[in-house]
Design an enzyme around this catalytic site. Structure first.
Site, PDB file in Angstrom:
ATOM      1  N   SER A 177      12.497 -26.575  -1.403  1.00  0.00           N
ATOM      2  CA  SER A 177      12.553 -27.078  -2.788  1.00  0.00           C
ATOM      3  C   SER A 177      11.130 -27.373  -3.236  1.00  0.00           C
ATOM      4  O   SER A 177      10.248 -27.580  -2.385  1.00  0.00           O
ATOM      5  CB  SER A 177      13.369 -28.378  -2.824  1.00  0.00           C
ATOM      6  OG  SER A 177      13.149 -29.069  -4.045  1.00  0.00           O
ATOM      7  N   TYR A 195      16.228 -36.674   0.257  1.00  0.00           N
ATOM      8  CA  TYR A 195      16.066 -35.232  -0.012  1.00  0.00           C
ATOM      9  C   TYR A 195      14.600 -34.832   0.108  1.00  0.00           C
ATOM     10  O   TYR A 195      14.257 -33.842   0.756  1.00  0.00           O
ATOM     11  CB  TYR A 195      16.591 -34.971  -1.429  1.00  0.00           C
ATOM     12  CG  TYR A 195      16.675 -33.520  -1.857  1.00  0.00           C
ATOM     13  CD1 TYR A 195      17.782 -32.734  -1.528  1.00  0.00           C
ATOM     14  CD2 TYR A 195      15.675 -32.948  -2.641  1.00  0.00           C
ATOM     15  CE1 TYR A 195      17.873 -31.417  -1.951  1.00  0.00           C
ATOM     16  CE2 TYR A 195      15.762 -31.632  -3.074  1.00  0.00           C
ATOM     17  CZ  TYR A 195      16.865 -30.872  -2.738  1.00  0.00           C
ATOM     18  OH  TYR A 195      16.962 -29.569  -3.170  1.00  0.00           O
TER      19      TYR A 195
HETATM   20  C1  BGC Z   1      16.887 -30.455  -6.739  1.00  0.00           C
HETATM   21  C2  BGC Z   1      17.331 -30.725  -8.158  1.00  0.00           C
HETATM   22  C3  BGC Z   1      16.138 -30.887  -9.066  1.00  0.00           C
HETATM   23  C4  BGC Z   1      15.183 -29.737  -8.896  1.00  0.00           C
HETATM   24  C5  BGC Z   1      13.924 -29.862  -9.732  1.00  0.00           C
HETATM   25  C6  BGC Z   1      15.909 -29.324  -6.713  1.00  0.00           C
HETATM   26  O1  BGC Z   1      15.468 -29.136  -5.399  1.00  0.00           O
HETATM   27  O2  BGC Z   1      18.016 -30.114  -5.960  1.00  0.00           O
HETATM   28  O3  BGC Z   1      18.099 -31.906  -8.175  1.00  0.00           O
HETATM   29  O4  BGC Z   1      16.571 -30.930 -10.410  1.00  0.00           O
HETATM   30  O5  BGC Z   1      14.805 -29.630  -7.540  1.00  0.00           O
HETATM   31  O6  BGC Z   1      13.360 -31.132  -9.668  1.00  0.00           O
END
Ligand code: BGC
Length: 255
Positions: free
Chosen positions: A143, A156
């Site tokens: 991410s 996360y």
């Molecule tokens: C997350 C989302 C978030 C996006 C951008 C992703 O990895 O799961 O919740 O909106 O990143 O910030």
């Protein structure tokens, strides 16, 4: 066809980014194992879509946070298709809440899937690939939050930050075996993990204001990057994170 005679596992591929990756790989000739945890019908549908267009698919239920499940996932794949060439660690969960209110159980759950699951997937897949002796590809769906802080999302972010260093470290360790390891770092993509934003126009507006391209991404767009990393075209690419975020990482915060 870019992945002819290749065998791929995509974790968490009953929906979202994983589903799109499984479909893109199958379109390019790979046999694909569709892994799911909670939605057998959706997983079956993905497999039917693959088979409907002449591809080969296997559906396996595996909770990636459990070592025995991940072991089974790789074993079943090898039993069905004879080998494993491409491992995509995509399964992920998210529980957003302020750090001061986050119970340790939430931290443990999110870490167990997002980092522990990828760890197990990398290890089981790499062991199989080393045994085969023909190299392989490992792709983790990370991410933008492997680098960018996100308030109210500390477990996360901790997991994705860990995934960044896991990838970098094992890319070096596995290179002598011809196994490449890379991360894809999506920004905001239209998937179930972001569905809640549809009922929250204010949050959606705030999010879009952070994306220079002014829109969320589509899972199919992320799948094209995964396809590149899995293909022969990426033979010299390892140890890197590839952002696919509409420019989010470059947003200067001037709005
Ligand atoms: C997350 C989302 C978030 C996006 C951008 C992703 O990895 O799961 O919740 O909106 O990143 O910030």
């Amino acid at each position: 066809m870019q992945l002819e005679n290749k065998v791929a596992v995509v974790t968490g591929s009953s929906s979202g980014i994983g589903r799109s990756i499984a479909l893109a790989f199958a379109r390019e000739g790979a046999a694909v194992t569709v892994d799911y945890r909670g939605h057998p019908d959706e997983a079956k549908k993905v497999a039917e879509e693959v088979e409907g267009s002449g591809g080969r698919a296997l559906v396996v239920r595996a909770d990636v946070s459990k070592p025995e499940d991940v072991e089974g996932l790789i074993r079943e794949t090898a039993r069905e298709f004879g080998r494993l060439d491409i491992m995509v660690n995509n399964a992920g969960i998210e529980e957003k809440m302020p750090f001061l209110e986050t119970p340790f159980e939430v931290y443990e759950r999110v870490l167990a899937v997002n980092l522990g699951g990828a760890w197990l997937g990398c290890q089981e897949a790499a062991r199989r690939m080393v045994e085969q002796g023909e190299g392989g590809r490992i792709i983790n769906v990370s991410s933008v939050h492997e680098e960018r802080p996100m308030p109210d999302n500390s477990p996360y972010c901790a997991a994705k930050g860990g995934l960044r260093m896991l990838m970098r470290t094992i890319a070096v360790e596995l290179a002598p075996h011809g196994i490449t390891v890379n991360n894809i770092a999506p920004g905001a993509i239209e998937t179930p993990i972001n569905e809640n934003l549809n009922e929250n126009p204010e949050q959606m507006e705030e999010l879009l204001s952070e994306i220079p391209l002014g829109r969320m991404g589509r899972p199919e767009e992320v799948a094209e990057l995964a396809l590149y990393l899995a293909s022969g075209a990426a033979s010299y690419v390892t140890g890197s994170t590839f952002y696919i975020d509409g420019g989010m990482m470059r947003q200067a915060g001037s709005l």
